[in-house]
Structures are given as C-alpha cells and as structure tokens.
Design a protein around this motif. Sequence first.
Motif, PDB file in Angstrom:
ATOM      1  N   PRO A 117      14.394   0.084  -3.454  1.00  0.00           N
ATOM      2  CA  PRO A 117      14.762   0.717  -4.728  1.00  0.00           C
ATOM      3  C   PRO A 117      13.588   0.925  -5.683  1.00  0.00           C
ATOM      4  N   GLY A 118      12.495   0.219  -5.464  1.00  0.00           N
ATOM      5  CA  GLY A 118      11.359   0.339  -6.372  1.00  0.00           C
ATOM      6  C   GLY A 118      10.429   1.496  -6.095  1.00  0.00           C
ATOM      7  N   LEU A 119      10.600   2.180  -4.950  1.00  0.00           N
ATOM      8  CA  LEU A 119       9.686   3.262  -4.588  1.00  0.00           C
ATOM      9  C   LEU A 119      10.266   4.621  -4.975  1.00  0.00           C
ATOM     10  N   PRO A 120       9.498   5.452  -5.678  1.00  0.00           N
ATOM     11  CA  PRO A 120       9.970   6.809  -5.979  1.00  0.00           C
ATOM     12  C   PRO A 120      10.013   7.650  -4.711  1.00  0.00           C
ATOM     13  N   LEU A 121      10.895   8.640  -4.715  1.00  0.00           N
ATOM     14  CA  LEU A 121      11.092   9.492  -3.542  1.00  0.00           C
ATOM     15  C   LEU A 121      10.966  10.956  -3.932  1.00  0.00           C
ATOM     16  N   THR A 122      10.404  11.726  -3.006  1.00  0.00           N
ATOM     17  CA  THR A 122      10.296  13.165  -3.208  1.00  0.00           C
ATOM     18  C   THR A 122      10.411  13.863  -1.872  1.00  0.00           C
ATOM     19  N   THR A 123      10.525  15.172  -1.929  1.00  0.00           N
ATOM     20  CA  THR A 123      10.345  16.001  -0.748  1.00  0.00           C
ATOM     21  C   THR A 123       9.611  17.252  -1.186  1.00  0.00           C
ATOM     22  N   ASN A 124       8.845  17.839  -0.275  1.00  0.00           N
ATOM     23  CA  ASN A 124       7.975  18.942  -0.669  1.00  0.00           C
ATOM     24  C   ASN A 124       8.711  20.271  -0.645  1.00  0.00           C
ATOM     25  N   PHE A 125       8.792  20.899  -1.840  1.00  0.00           N
ATOM     26  CA  PHE A 125       9.352  22.234  -1.974  1.00  0.00           C
ATOM     27  C   PHE A 125       8.345  23.256  -1.448  1.00  0.00           C
ATOM     28  N   MET A 126       8.767  24.506  -1.402  1.00  0.00           N
ATOM     29  CA  MET A 126       7.894  25.607  -0.979  1.00  0.00           C
ATOM     30  C   MET A 126       8.006  26.735  -2.006  1.00  0.00           C
ATOM     31  N   ILE A 127       7.614  26.438  -3.235  1.00  0.00           N
ATOM     32  CA  ILE A 127       7.724  27.406  -4.323  1.00  0.00           C
ATOM     33  C   ILE A 127       6.526  28.346  -4.291  1.00  0.00           C
ATOM     34  N   SER A 128       6.809  29.626  -4.180  1.00  0.00           N
ATOM     35  CA  SER A 128       5.808  30.684  -4.302  1.00  0.00           C
ATOM     36  C   SER A 128       6.536  31.896  -4.844  1.00  0.00           C
ATOM     37  N   ALA A 129       5.827  32.960  -5.131  1.00  0.00           N
ATOM     38  CA  ALA A 129       6.483  34.137  -5.703  1.00  0.00           C
ATOM     39  C   ALA A 129       7.591  34.647  -4.785  1.00  0.00           C
ATOM     40  N   GLY A 130       7.332  34.692  -3.490  1.00  0.00           N
ATOM     41  CA  GLY A 130       8.326  35.192  -2.549  1.00  0.00           C
ATOM     42  C   GLY A 130       9.034  34.108  -1.779  1.00  0.00           C
ATOM     43  N   TYR A 163       0.795  -1.218   0.000  1.00  0.00           N
ATOM     44  CA  TYR A 163       0.000   0.000   0.000  1.00  0.00           C
ATOM     45  C   TYR A 163       0.834   1.276   0.000  1.00  0.00           C
ATOM     46  N   VAL A 164       2.147   1.142   0.181  1.00  0.00           N
ATOM     47  CA  VAL A 164       3.043   2.295   0.164  1.00  0.00           C
ATOM     48  C   VAL A 164       3.538   2.499  -1.268  1.00  0.00           C
ATOM     49  N   VAL A 165       3.251   3.684  -1.840  1.00  0.00           N
ATOM     50  CA  VAL A 165       3.581   3.925  -3.253  1.00  0.00           C
ATOM     51  C   VAL A 165       4.700   4.946  -3.438  1.00  0.00           C
ATOM     52  N   ALA A 166       5.102   5.644  -2.376  1.00  0.00           N
ATOM     53  CA  ALA A 166       6.163   6.651  -2.504  1.00  0.00           C
ATOM     54  C   ALA A 166       6.696   6.989  -1.121  1.00  0.00           C
ATOM     55  N   TRP A 167       7.912   7.543  -1.111  1.00  0.00           N
ATOM     56  CA  TRP A 167       8.511   8.067   0.115  1.00  0.00           C
ATOM     57  C   TRP A 167       8.426   9.588   0.122  1.00  0.00           C
ATOM     58  N   HIS A 168       7.970  10.101   1.250  1.00  0.00           N
ATOM     59  CA  HIS A 168       7.904  11.540   1.517  1.00  0.00           C
ATOM     60  C   HIS A 168       9.077  11.847   2.444  1.00  0.00           C
ATOM     61  N   VAL A 169      10.214  12.279   1.860  1.00  0.00           N
ATOM     62  CA  VAL A 169      11.450  12.427   2.626  1.00  0.00           C
ATOM     63  C   VAL A 169      11.453  13.767   3.349  1.00  0.00           C
ATOM     64  N   GLY A 170      11.574  13.716   4.689  1.00  0.00           N
ATOM     65  CA  GLY A 170      11.585  14.950   5.469  1.00  0.00           C
ATOM     66  C   GLY A 170      10.294  15.734   5.281  1.00  0.00           C
ATOM     67  N   ASN A 171      10.387  17.049   5.420  1.00  0.00           N
ATOM     68  CA  ASN A 171       9.227  17.913   5.188  1.00  0.00           C
ATOM     69  C   ASN A 171       9.672  19.366   5.154  1.00  0.00           C
ATOM     70  N   GLU A 172       9.417  20.027   4.035  1.00  0.00           N
ATOM     71  CA  GLU A 172       9.700  21.461   3.901  1.00  0.00           C
ATOM     72  C   GLU A 172      11.058  21.828   4.495  1.00  0.00           C
ATOM     73  N   TYR A 173      12.100  21.183   3.986  1.00  0.00           N
ATOM     74  CA  TYR A 173      13.453  21.463   4.474  1.00  0.00           C
ATOM     75  C   TYR A 173      13.720  22.963   4.476  1.00  0.00           C
ATOM     76  N   GLY A 174      14.284  23.440   5.578  1.00  0.00           N
ATOM     77  CA  GLY A 174      14.677  24.839   5.683  1.00  0.00           C
ATOM     78  C   GLY A 174      13.572  25.801   6.041  1.00  0.00           C
ATOM     79  N   CYS A 175      12.376  25.298   6.257  1.00  0.00           N
ATOM     80  CA  CYS A 175      11.277  26.196   6.613  1.00  0.00           C
ATOM     81  C   CYS A 175      11.594  26.960   7.899  1.00  0.00           C
ATOM     82  N   HIS A 176      12.244  26.281   8.846  1.00  0.00           N
ATOM     83  CA  HIS A 176      12.596  26.932  10.109  1.00  0.00           C
ATOM     84  C   HIS A 176      14.091  26.838  10.414  1.00  0.00           C
ATOM     85  N   ASN A 177      14.797  25.938   9.754  1.00  0.00           N
ATOM     86  CA  ASN A 177      16.226  25.756  10.069  1.00  0.00           C
ATOM     87  C   ASN A 177      17.100  25.999   8.842  1.00  0.00           C
ATOM     88  N   ARG A 178      16.704  26.984   8.040  1.00  0.00           N
ATOM     89  CA  ARG A 178      17.471  27.296   6.835  1.00  0.00           C
ATOM     90  C   ARG A 178      18.910  27.665   7.173  1.00  0.00           C
TER      91      ARG A 178
END
Length: 691
Positions: A254-267, A151-166
């Motif tokens: 190795p078969g699971l795709p991996l991502t992490t969530n960016f924080m793309i906005s105008a600013g 039932y696991v289809v992807a890895w969500h690595v970390g979360n919003e890196y640098g949001c508070h510890n940039r």
Amino acid sequence: MARREHRWPQPLAGQQARIWYGGDYNPDQWPEDVWDDDVRLMKKAGVNLVSVGIFSWARIETSEGVFDFDWLDRIIDKLGKAGIAVDLASATASPPMWLTQAHPEVLWKDYRGDVCNPGARQHWRPTSPVFREYALKLCRAMAEHYKDNPYVVAWHVGNEYGCHNRFDYSDDAMRAFQDWCRARYGTIDAVNDAWGTAFWSQRMNDFSEIVPPRFIGDGNFMNPGKLLDFKRFSSDALKAFYEAERDALAEITPGLPLTTNFMISAGGTCLDYADWADEVDFVSNDHYFTPGEAHLDELAYAASFTDGVARKDPWFLMENSTSAVNWREVNFRKEPGQLVRDALTHLAMGANAICFFQWRQSKAGAEKFHSAMVPHAGEDSQVYRDVCELGADLNKLADEGLLGTKLVKSKVAVVFDYQSQWATEHTATPTQHVRHWTEPLAWFRALADQGVTADVVPVGGAWDEYEAVVLPSLYLIDEATARRVREYVADGGKLLVSSYTGISDERDHVWLGGYPGAIRDVVGVRIEEFAPLAEGDGTPDHLDLSNGAVAHDLADVITSVADTAKVLATFRDDPWTGMDGRPAITVNEYGDGKAAYVAGLLGREGLALSLPQLLDELGVDTPMETDCADVLRVERADESDENHFVFLFNRTHADAVVDVEGEPVVSSLVHLTMSEHSAVIKPNGVLVVKL
C-alpha cells in the motif's frame, strides 16, 4: 468515482528529491558481466531511476507456478546500492509461450474472427477471465517478493495498454460488451434508442443480441452508435484490467505509488486518457517525436495535454527516444541538440521525470534499431554524451528549485475530446478528410505563432476557468457541456469555435435545427449544409477568404447570422457555387462575453493569419514582439513565485535572438552576449532562465 490522490515516487533513503532521470532497463537481454558497466555508465550520466521487468514474465515465471526472482534480485540490489531507484513493472504486458500454448483462449481476435497468435506482444484479451487469473497471480507474487525491498519506489503496471490489443472481438469481449451496455443503459430499449436501431431494421429484443462491431462486409457501414460505444467499452475494458492489477499490487504494497504509461500525442487517441488519469497515483506518458517541421510544436502540444490530463500535478515522462525509433517506414534520427531540447520541453510542460526507451540499445529482437541512452556505438558516442549533458542539466535545475514548481497557467485553453475523435472516425461522414485531433494541434500552433503557448485541456477539465477557450472541431457536445459553454460566455468568457463543432450529442444523434445545434445560440450563426472540399472533377479543393486565409477539407454553408454577430471575413468563390460572399469568420455577443466562429478548416497558416483580428475582437492581449513566433515560451513557478523559470525554445531553423530577463540556468546551443541581456538561440536550442 473520485480521482485517486496524487502520490509521487519518493527518493531512496538518505537521498534528496531530484528530477527522476533514466529509462527502461532490460538486464535480462544481457549477460551479467555487462551489468556492472551499466551501473557505472548510469552513475556517470546522472541516472537515478530505471524501469525494470516490463517484458520479463517468461524470465520471472519460467513455467506455470515456477518463479525465478534470483536474477532480478541481483540487479535490483546492484542498482539500489549505487543509488539508482527501481520503478518495478508488473511484467504482465506480454504472456509467455507456455501460457498461450496451454490456454489459447486468452488470445484476442480481430473483427473478422482471426486469432492474434503469439510472436510479438500484447497478444492477450483484456476480458479473458483465464488471462486475468494468471496475470493477477504474477502481480501478487511480485508484490509479496518485493514488498519490503528498499530500492523499489513505484509500480509500473502493465505497459502501454491497448497499443496492440485495443479491440478484441472474441466471445469473451461480446459478453463483456453486453454487460457494459446493461450497466450504461439499463434497458435494451435505451440501447436501441441510443444506437438508432430503427434504421436498417437493427432493433434488438434482448442484451444477448448485442454483438461487437465485427466484419459486416467490405464497403458496408457500421452502426455509428454501436461503434462509438464499442470504443468506449474497449477503453473501459482495458482500464478494468489495469485496475485489477493495480489493486492486487496495492493490497500487498500500500505504500508504493502506482502508474501505467499512457501514449498521449496529437494523433494518439487509443484510449480515453482523461478518464484513465483518475485511476493512477501519478500520470505517466510515452511520447515519440514527429519528424519534420512540426517536431517541436507537436511535442509541446502533447506535453501540454499530458499536463492537462494530470490536472497540473507533476507527471512522469516514462518513455521518449534519444534519436530514431524503429517502427516507422523511414526512421529519421534526431538532429543535433534535439535530444536535450525535447526532454527539456517535456520538463517545461510539467514533467518532473525524464526517461527514455531504453537504457542500452538491444543487439537482437524487434527493437534493435530503436535508439537508446547507450547506443550500439557505446560510451564514445554523441548520443551518450548528450545523455550525460541532460543529466547534468536536470541536476542543475533541481538544485535551483524547479521541483517545487508547476506549469504556469496560460490565458488560453484548447479543448480536446477523445470521444469526438472516435465519432469522427466513422466511415459515413460528410468527408473522410476531417478528424477532430488535427484541429486542436492547428490551433495550438497558430496561437504559438502569436506568442501564446496555450494549455491543452480535456473536455471534462476546467477549461471554463480560462480567459479564452478554443473548441476546435469538437464534434460531440452533450447537454451538460453545452450548458457550460453558455454559462462561460454569458459570464464574460471569450470563445473561439471552428467548423464541425457541436454537431451531435454524446450518442452521436445530430442536434436538429441547423449546425452547430448544441451551441448555435452562443456563436450566432446557423449552418444548413457542409461544403466538403477536395480535388475532383470540377469540384473545389479550397475556398479563399476575404482576409487572405484559405479553407481546406471542409467549410460551412452559413445561411443566417444573428443581429448580435459581426462578420469579420467572407468566402470568395465563383458565384455558381453558392459560397461567394457567405460569412466565413464571425464574432457574436452573448451575455457579457463573445464567441467567434470560424466556418472552415483553415489549418495552422490560415488560423495564424486570422487570429490577430479575432483575438483583438475578443479582447485577448498577445505579446507585441514581432519575433515572438520564433520562440516557444513556457513558464514554471511555485505558488509563492519565489522560484520562477522561463524556458525559451527556438521553433525555427534560423538563429533566434531573445532578451534575457533573469539569470541563465541551463542552455543548449545558445550564445549569450557579453552583457548577458540578450542571447542567440541556435536551431534546436533552448535557454532556461530563473527570474
């Protein structure tokens, strides 16, 4: 280094590929008797994926080396058997109290040396070898336990890196920064040259003398070269930590795709996401709306840039909000229709997944007033009804073939550069009222006013493959980019450049001989000084242009124009200021192409006023309809053009009448006429047709 191959989360066994739809799910916040109701409501809404475990480290590893997967197993099993896939988090976003109590050395420090204590989230330093050891141990335990879970289809690595510890200014960071400089420059003399340390006696004899840009006294000025490199280093340090987590997970699964969530906005310029995009299997983004009149335009701009960062591969909207957020001074709700419209805007711009933070609105904690798919009011609420409507819309669009399509390439590219933004943030500049990020958004909106929905492209992307290109206050231009600009225009390209472009190279060393030194020959003007504009005792706060536009914040003192250049507009001012009659907008012939220069920051309104003549001079065709500015038009199509969708969004708070070119597929706040050849799109409405 090569970009990772694009890999997308695959559907559960026996299911067809759909547009992924769901959100962050935090079952550990709720008693188990709520879980079955969650699954029921998810199925009713058409949810087919949830992200689980993002902030669950303390619940998964209850004390050092003691793991409790039982509760997580039960909820994943419930979800999977109901046909709901799981995007499983590495759970490392915030360390548990037992870890920081035992190892306070993992906590990051601010520029004054004060420790960031636990009590919120992301209170860890990315360069801490101790924290990395614990985080990777958790990653490996998670991967080993779930490596065969269907039932696991992807890895969500970390979360919003640098949001508070940039930024971290600890000794761990100092040593890592020294190593980063050694790898980048090779010798300390090269660092001295890059940072211009001959100024203020800052010359260094050894890499050990490199320190982070810590507190230097109120009102003093940090070395701009060091500051720019520290921002680069900080992005790289967090990326290196992400890569370590990613590789630990990938080695076991190795078969699971991996991502992490960016924080793309105008600013949103925290990290260099154009660089990070090479290291994910698929790009994910978190985006939260800007309240007010720029809401739709900023969202479309950010979504277009996410598509640009993703190089037009499908991308994943990992988080957005159903209504209000909780972290602004005033947290405005979304207007009726905006939940559906906003989601479909991301979809139009290339997203193949629409998810929210979060599934069920928390009843306690720091984000309890952040909206969710199931609000405090419960199932009988407009928000949840809109969530169900959106789920049905996404299924309809998937049935019609949207998944095989991509965002159709625009004729115009607007270029954005994270490092130009970072350089303009320095405190010793011609004016503190100018930052790079505002200018690309202004151009995007002004182009939309002409009926052109531009693609937003990173400076390292393929912008030179477009009919026309905008360089909006691109402060840093290195020699390689300058060469690309010359070749692009010389080969027939159409270039639009605005003030504060090409001022410095990649080291923030000013190009000499007059601005914009990097591409002065291409634009055909020479600028000797900047003319900052701001309210003051007798100083001008704006400059009028002869075409009716108005410059704010900054204008250029153009002292010479090439023989090949044509002046389209001039400044109008009192004679004693020295600006009256000076060129304000020019177009220069260069090789087989043309380059326009706008010698001031005109904002969306001034650009929209000036663009018709500018685009005509450059030979860029735009839609002729007088009402095209009222509707944002976005197209997705497959390579064969068998499936071609047109998304029409009302940009105004008045009804917009549009011609219906094809078959209406999905609509929200739309009235179709009896003949179905035209439609009225209400405020916050959207119409999707298939050609």
